[in-house]
Motif scaffolding. Structure first.
Motif, PDB file in Angstrom:
ATOM      1  N   ALA A 176      -7.567   8.372 -11.328  1.00 57.57           N
ATOM      2  CA  ALA A 176      -6.364   7.706 -10.933  1.00 57.57           C
ATOM      3  C   ALA A 176      -6.569   6.236 -11.643  1.00 57.57           C
ATOM      4  O   ALA A 176      -5.622   5.399 -11.860  1.00 57.57           O
ATOM      5  N   CYS A 177      -7.814   5.646 -11.959  1.00 55.52           N
ATOM      6  CA  CYS A 177      -8.279   4.505 -12.428  1.00 55.52           C
ATOM      7  C   CYS A 177      -7.813   4.465 -13.908  1.00 55.52           C
ATOM      8  O   CYS A 177      -7.594   3.450 -14.324  1.00 55.52           O
ATOM      9  N   PHE A 178      -7.555   5.682 -14.636  1.00 60.95           N
ATOM     10  CA  PHE A 178      -7.375   5.838 -15.948  1.00 60.95           C
ATOM     11  C   PHE A 178      -5.769   6.294 -16.172  1.00 60.95           C
ATOM     12  O   PHE A 178      -5.457   6.714 -17.331  1.00 60.95           O
ATOM     13  N   GLU A 179      -5.024   6.262 -15.115  1.00 57.08           N
ATOM     14  CA  GLU A 179      -3.595   6.649 -15.092  1.00 57.08           C
ATOM     15  C   GLU A 179      -2.770   5.874 -16.033  1.00 57.08           C
ATOM     16  O   GLU A 179      -2.787   4.577 -15.904  1.00 57.08           O
ATOM     17  N   GLY A 180      -1.536   6.425 -16.711  1.00 61.62           N
ATOM     18  CA  GLY A 180      -0.719   5.563 -17.297  1.00 61.62           C
ATOM     19  C   GLY A 180      -1.120   5.262 -18.964  1.00 61.62           C
ATOM     20  O   GLY A 180      -2.065   5.568 -19.125  1.00 61.62           O
ATOM     21  N   LYS A 181      -0.126   4.528 -19.447  1.00 62.34           N
ATOM     22  CA  LYS A 181      -0.230   4.008 -20.626  1.00 62.34           C
ATOM     23  C   LYS A 181      -1.082   2.914 -20.942  1.00 62.34           C
ATOM     24  O   LYS A 181      -0.919   1.763 -20.229  1.00 62.34           O
ATOM     25  N   ILE A 182      -1.988   2.772 -22.027  1.00 63.32           N
ATOM     26  CA  ILE A 182      -2.716   1.700 -22.065  1.00 63.32           C
ATOM     27  C   ILE A 182      -2.100   0.557 -22.701  1.00 63.32           C
ATOM     28  O   ILE A 182      -2.226  -0.679 -22.342  1.00 63.32           O
ATOM     29  N   PRO A 197       1.125  -2.941 -19.362  1.00 61.00           N
ATOM     30  CA  PRO A 197       0.391  -3.865 -18.553  1.00 61.00           C
ATOM     31  C   PRO A 197       0.169  -3.597 -17.071  1.00 61.00           C
ATOM     32  O   PRO A 197      -0.929  -4.000 -16.541  1.00 61.00           O
ATOM     33  N   SER A 198       1.089  -2.872 -16.428  1.00 56.34           N
ATOM     34  CA  SER A 198       1.033  -2.819 -14.936  1.00 56.34           C
ATOM     35  C   SER A 198       0.268  -1.253 -14.714  1.00 56.34           C
ATOM     36  O   SER A 198       0.064  -0.848 -13.619  1.00 56.34           O
ATOM     37  N   SER A 199      -0.157  -0.405 -15.898  1.00 58.63           N
ATOM     38  CA  SER A 199      -0.606   0.817 -15.778  1.00 58.63           C
ATOM     39  C   SER A 199      -2.224   0.706 -15.114  1.00 58.63           C
ATOM     40  O   SER A 199      -2.862  -0.440 -15.537  1.00 58.63           O
ATOM     41  N   ASN A 200      -2.678   1.700 -14.516  1.00 57.75           N
ATOM     42  CA  ASN A 200      -3.835   1.404 -13.972  1.00 57.75           C
ATOM     43  C   ASN A 200      -4.974   1.596 -14.907  1.00 57.75           C
ATOM     44  O   ASN A 200      -5.890   0.954 -15.193  1.00 57.75           O
ATOM     45  N   THR A 234      -5.094   0.811  -4.109  1.00 61.85           N
ATOM     46  CA  THR A 234      -5.513   2.104  -4.229  1.00 61.85           C
ATOM     47  C   THR A 234      -6.700   2.495  -5.095  1.00 61.85           C
ATOM     48  O   THR A 234      -7.539   3.352  -4.572  1.00 61.85           O
ATOM     49  N   ILE A 235      -7.059   1.659  -5.832  1.00 60.88           N
ATOM     50  CA  ILE A 235      -8.229   1.536  -6.853  1.00 60.88           C
ATOM     51  C   ILE A 235      -9.020   0.440  -6.940  1.00 60.88           C
ATOM     52  O   ILE A 235      -9.798   0.287  -7.734  1.00 60.88           O
ATOM     53  N   HIS A 258       0.883  -1.350  -0.115  1.00 54.01           N
ATOM     54  CA  HIS A 258      -0.212  -0.144  -0.040  1.00 54.01           C
ATOM     55  C   HIS A 258       0.904   1.219  -0.045  1.00 54.01           C
ATOM     56  O   HIS A 258       0.687   2.238  -0.616  1.00 54.01           O
ATOM     57  N   GLU A 259       1.844   1.208   0.896  1.00 56.36           N
ATOM     58  CA  GLU A 259       3.082   2.382   1.023  1.00 56.36           C
ATOM     59  C   GLU A 259       3.544   2.619  -0.657  1.00 56.36           C
ATOM     60  O   GLU A 259       3.760   3.608  -0.914  1.00 56.36           O
ATOM     61  N   TYR A 260       3.973   1.623  -1.129  1.00 54.92           N
ATOM     62  CA  TYR A 260       4.394   1.587  -2.495  1.00 54.92           C
ATOM     63  C   TYR A 260       3.527   2.180  -3.509  1.00 54.92           C
ATOM     64  O   TYR A 260       3.844   2.977  -4.458  1.00 54.92           O
ATOM     65  N   GLU A 261       2.291   1.562  -3.439  1.00 53.20           N
ATOM     66  CA  GLU A 261       1.188   2.199  -4.474  1.00 53.20           C
ATOM     67  C   GLU A 261       0.867   3.732  -3.959  1.00 53.20           C
ATOM     68  O   GLU A 261       0.787   4.499  -5.009  1.00 53.20           O
ATOM     69  N   MET A 262       0.975   3.989  -3.015  1.00 52.84           N
ATOM     70  CA  MET A 262       0.513   5.569  -2.739  1.00 52.84           C
ATOM     71  C   MET A 262       1.878   6.339  -2.971  1.00 52.84           C
ATOM     72  O   MET A 262       1.550   7.598  -3.048  1.00 52.84           O
ATOM     73  N   SER A 263       3.072   5.691  -3.177  1.00 49.56           N
ATOM     74  CA  SER A 263       3.877   6.704  -3.586  1.00 49.56           C
ATOM     75  C   SER A 263       4.142   6.856  -4.914  1.00 49.56           C
ATOM     76  O   SER A 263       4.392   8.012  -5.572  1.00 49.56           O
ATOM     77  N   VAL A 264       3.336   5.883  -5.683  1.00 50.01           N
ATOM     78  CA  VAL A 264       3.425   6.079  -7.125  1.00 50.01           C
ATOM     79  C   VAL A 264       2.022   6.784  -7.272  1.00 50.01           C
ATOM     80  O   VAL A 264       2.197   7.626  -8.470  1.00 50.01           O
ATOM     81  N   VAL A 265       1.059   6.506  -6.993  1.00 44.88           N
ATOM     82  CA  VAL A 265      -0.237   7.160  -7.243  1.00 44.88           C
ATOM     83  C   VAL A 265      -0.509   7.914  -5.903  1.00 44.88           C
ATOM     84  O   VAL A 265      -1.530   7.742  -4.985  1.00 44.88           O
ATOM     85  N   PRO A 266      -0.217   9.420  -5.545  1.00 39.51           N
ATOM     86  CA  PRO A 266      -0.215  10.066  -4.364  1.00 39.51           C
ATOM     87  C   PRO A 266      -1.713  10.514  -4.084  1.00 39.51           C
ATOM     88  O   PRO A 266      -2.584  10.586  -4.973  1.00 39.51           O
ATOM     89  N   GLN A 267      -2.129  10.926  -3.094  1.00 40.95           N
ATOM     90  CA  GLN A 267      -3.630  11.348  -2.605  1.00 40.95           C
ATOM     91  C   GLN A 267      -3.849  12.587  -3.401  1.00 40.95           C
ATOM     92  O   GLN A 267      -2.999  13.437  -3.542  1.00 40.95           O
ATOM     93  N   THR A 268      -5.045  12.666  -3.779  1.00 42.73           N
ATOM     94  CA  THR A 268      -5.461  13.733  -4.597  1.00 42.73           C
ATOM     95  C   THR A 268      -7.066  13.984  -4.056  1.00 42.73           C
ATOM     96  O   THR A 268      -7.531  13.470  -3.263  1.00 42.73           O
TER      97      THR A 268
END
Length: 566
Positions: free
Chosen positions: A297-303, A306-309, A447-448, A279-289
């Motif tokens: 955040a569910c749609f962040e990253g490149k489609i 494979p690991s992008s949200n 996170t999501i 959870h800490e790792y994910e929060m560091s990648v996708v911070p609180q907003t």
């Protein structure tokens, strides 16, 4: 606190020690949670049967009963068959509305449930869904016309949306990795049991010529709501929910209850450490907003990554869409209506009951297959199998021709079609039925996760709704319909070809991994190479959890622990 103590969470570097051993308690908890599938299945089962009940048809159309209109004439006589097709049947637009409106409500319910599950918890969201569903069920049972029935199904849909999405989330978060696929497949098994129970009740009441013909099947649903809500009130909350909320003492207590271990157990500490570190790792990648930002955040990253949200969300949404576009619910929603149109079946309700029984008997095989063979192979070969079965059904129907006065129905062709429909159901029940639910419960980061599962389940209900809307217009033998009849199976078979390609190119293998290890696998591999990936490190080690000295207060007289630290 009096009599309390402190457990220091330091984690482990051993990838085999990131989860406590499987216990009978864990099996029982997830098995009961799977009971929520009965809601989904039972509703799928009773609507199709009710739409073909004589009393219900007379109440909605005002047409005279066939045995009154044609006294002494056999019910398979062509004049009676034509009368049922042209006059004594619920109009396609009413079939479409009453069937699909629940799915419309469920679509929005599933999306709303994602937020509620993060705010009030997984358990209370499901319990709230049971309450909303009950209100809708009361209106359905009280209805004598279209207006109240539609309102009841819309409200009930909100409740089913809460239940169908969050039950998968809850089960995935508490189930042990070694059997997670099997126990989440139990949700699909409960769906099939729900469909079977609905068909049994409908079969028993079909010949009643009073409101009990449809009110009895509807009212049985209240029992499922009472059982599920009461049971979940006694079960523990998801430990991962408490970690997300920052309440680590409650997370430890919930994990101890789920795993059947004391709080100072090395296994509890190591598993909790891995959840916290992930959870800490994910929060560091996708911070609180902001609230809107948390949805975005569910749609962040490149489609393409494979690991992008964004890729995971698209995978979940498409996975559930593909499950519905196999056409399976065409059989369960409109089976009795479709079988009656074939013209040579004396009891379409009985055939509907048989197809449902095939579904129930085939699903348990997935409990073993999903853990032995894996998710990805089942989806690939399952789609291929359904392509073959559905094209055969369509070909038999096309060769037999339409059932008309000049071209009577061919009983041999009808029996062959039903046989291959049953084989198609069997393939679905062992593959796409359970695996679609298993995969969406495993692919999202914490996170999501609640919103990702909610969006995926909403996709299921969206396409369920679309199928409910268009199917009566595709197959009904009326001037305002496409009159595809059995040719509709060419459509479902073609869509299964798309499902085959989707599973081959985009679905990763998640068998035997914790939810946290799935995150790591998606970062380091591609769907087609995911089957060979093995965990090689822990999040606790990578996040240096041992250096942070996280202490959790617990109410216990003696707290001792020895375990491998980072």
């Amino acid at each position: 606190m009096p009599g309390g103590g402190v457990v220091a969470i330091t984690g482990t570097t051993n990838v085999d020690r990131v989860e406590a051993p499987v216990t009978v308690r864990a099996y029982l908890i997830v098995a009961f949670a799977a009971f929520g599938g009965i809601f989904f299945g039972y509703d799928t089962g009773w609507m199709g049967g009710v739409l073909n009940m004589d009393f219900f048809i007379k109440q909605y159309t005002g047409a005279e009963y066939p045995d009154v209109k044609f006294p002494g004439v056999n019910h398979l006589d062509q004049s009676v068959v034509d009368y049922r097709k042209s006059t004594f049947s619920v109009p396609p637009w009413q079939q479409s509305l009453t069937t699909s409106i629940l799915s419309a409500g469920t679509f929005f319910g599933a999306i709303i449930a994602g937020d509620l599950a993060d705010f009030i918890g997984r358990r209370f969201t499901i319990i709230m869904g049971c309450g909303i569903f009950t209100i809708g069920g009361i209106l359905e049972a009280a209805s004598t016309g279209l207006g109240v029935m539609v309102a009841g199904r819309l409200i009930a849909g909100f409740g089913v949306g809460f239940i169908s999405s969050i039950v998968i989330l809850y089960m995935s978060e508490i189930a042990p990795k070694k059997v997670r696929g099997a126990v989440v497949a139990g949700y699909q098994f409960c769906i099939t049991i729900g469909i079977l129970l609905a068909n049994c009740v409908v079969y028993a009441t079909q010949n009643r010529r009073d409101t009990g013909s449809y009110r009895i099947p509807i009212s049985v649903q209240f029992l499922w709501a009472i059982i599920l809500a009461t049971g979940l009130a006694l079960l523990p909350e998801s430990p991962r929910y408490w970690v997300k909320k920052g309440k680590l003492d409650k997370a430890a207590a919930a994990l101890g209850r789920v795993r059947g271990q004391p709080l100072d157990s090395e296994y509890i500490q190591d598993e909790l450490a891995e959840i916290i570190a992930n959870h800490e790792y994910e929060m560091s990648v996708v911070p609180q907003t902001s609230y809107l930002g948390s949805w975005m955040a569910c749609f962040e990253g490149k489609i393409s990554q494979p690991s992008s949200n964004a890729r995971r969300t698209a995978l979940g949404i498409c996975m559930q869409a593909m499950q519905q576009l196999t056409g399976i619910n065409f059989i369960f929603y409109f089976g009795p209506v479709f079988f009656a149109q074939l013209g040579s079946i004396s009891d379409p309700f009985l055939i509907g009951l048989i197809t449902t029984l095939v579904n129930v008997c085939s699903t348990p095989a997935s409990f073993w297959l999903v853990e032995k063979v894996g998710r990805r192979p089942l989806l690939v070969f399952g789609a291929a199998g359904m392509v073959i079965m559905q094209f055969i059904v369509g070909a038999i129907g096309a060769s037999a021709g339409k059932n008309t006065a000049d071209h009577p129905a061919n009983p041999a062709a009808t029996r062959a079609m039903i046989a291959f429909i049953c084989l198609n159901i069997s393939v679905f029940a062992m593959t796409w039925g359970p695996c679609a639910w298993v995969v969406i419960g495993e692919i999202f980061p914490l996170t999501i996760r609640s919103r990702g599962v909610g969006l995926s389940t909403a996709s299921n209900w969206f396409w369920n709704c679309i199928i409910g809307i268009i199917t009566p217009y595709l197959v009904a033998d009326r001037p305002d319909s496409a009159r595809l009849g059995s040719n509709v199976f060419f459509l479902w078979g073609s869509l299964c070809c798309v499902s085959f390609l989707f599973a081959y190119f985009f679905v990763p293998e998640t068998k035997g991994l914790t939810l946290e290890q799935v995150d790591k696998m998606l970062e380091e591999t591609t769907p087609r190479t995911s089957r060979g990936w093995k965990p090689h490190s822990t999040f606790a080690a990578e996040m240096h959890l041992g250096e942070k000295n996280i202490e959790i207060p617990v109410a216990t007289e003696k707290v001792t622990a020895k375990h491998e630290t980072v």
